[in-house]
Motif scaffolding. Structure first.
Motif, PDB file in Angstrom:
ATOM      1  N   LYS A 167      42.195  47.084  30.852  1.00 40.79           N
ATOM      2  CA  LYS A 167      42.888  48.131  30.105  1.00 40.79           C
ATOM      3  C   LYS A 167      42.634  49.499  30.740  1.00 40.79           C
ATOM      4  N   GLU A 168      41.383  49.749  31.105  1.00 39.04           N
ATOM      5  CA  GLU A 168      41.031  51.016  31.749  1.00 39.04           C
ATOM      6  C   GLU A 168      41.770  51.170  33.081  1.00 39.04           C
ATOM      7  N   TYR A 169      41.794  50.099  33.873  1.00 34.99           N
ATOM      8  CA  TYR A 169      42.490  50.156  35.159  1.00 34.99           C
ATOM      9  C   TYR A 169      43.987  50.403  34.963  1.00 34.99           C
ATOM     10  N   LEU A 170      44.617  49.655  34.056  1.00 34.91           N
ATOM     11  CA  LEU A 170      46.056  49.784  33.836  1.00 34.91           C
ATOM     12  C   LEU A 170      46.447  51.192  33.380  1.00 34.91           C
ATOM     13  N   ALA A 171      45.536  51.881  32.688  1.00 32.99           N
ATOM     14  CA  ALA A 171      45.808  53.236  32.203  1.00 32.99           C
ATOM     15  C   ALA A 171      45.419  54.308  33.222  1.00 32.99           C
ATOM     16  N   SER A 172      44.805  53.904  34.321  1.00 37.02           N
ATOM     17  CA  SER A 172      44.284  54.880  35.279  1.00 37.02           C
ATOM     18  C   SER A 172      45.322  55.255  36.333  1.00 37.02           C
TER      19      SER A 172
END
Length: 166
Positions: free
Chosen positions: A148-153
């Motif tokens: 989730k963090e990667y996809l939002a980064s």
């Protein structure tokens, strides 16, 4: 050492040179956490099966994306969608009520299947709608904190699934 089978993709890790997508995936998984390849013989077998099923689906997806020169993508899409739905039905049956494709724990094959489901949803809108457990798997994977963090980064750059081809 040199590559025994020069190919893309490839990985260089010190003196280790690895080619072939699934070989690279297994190498990285073993190095990061051997449990990513399954923590029991049954889970290991499910991982192996799903990595190969993933490769079969990837090959079908690539053939569809790279129609022969002059091939009509739109004309070929209905037959592709029919074959895709048939394959997804088998994957849905294999997943059953499990959270992940090898059982209760996340494994390397889940990364592959998430990506393929993501790509195929781009190609065939709503294709997972008839498979609630595959939809739930896709959402569950995307909700993993690190994913989730990667996809939002800003590191997550969305490109077309395949390169243009003439």
């Amino acid at each position: 050492g040199a590559y025994p089978f020069p190919n893309l993709p490839y990985l260089i890790d010190g003196d280790v040179h690895v080619t072939q997508s699934n070989a690279i995936l297994r190498y990285v998984a073993r190095k990061a956490d051997p449990g990513l390849l399954g923590s029991t013989p049954e889970a290991q077998t499910r991982v192996d099966i799903m990595l190969e099923e993933g490769m079969d689906l990837r090959n079908r997806t690539v053939v569809m994306a790279y129609r022969p020169a002059g091939g009509d993508y739109d004309a070929a899409l209905p037959a592709y969608e029919e074959a895709l739905r048939s394959h997804l039905a088998k994957l849905a049956a294999f997943l059953g009520e499990e959270s992940w494709f090898a059982g209760a724990a996340l494994t390397a094959c889940d990364f592959v299947l998430y990506e393929l489901f993501d790509q195929n949803q781009s190609m065939v809108k709503g294709v997972l709608a008839d498979f609630p457990n595959l939809q739930a798997f896709h959402a569950r994977f995307a909700a993993l904190p690190v994913i989730k963090e990667y996809l939002a980064s800003s590191r997550c750059i969305t490109f077309p699934c395949n390169n243009q081809h003439s």
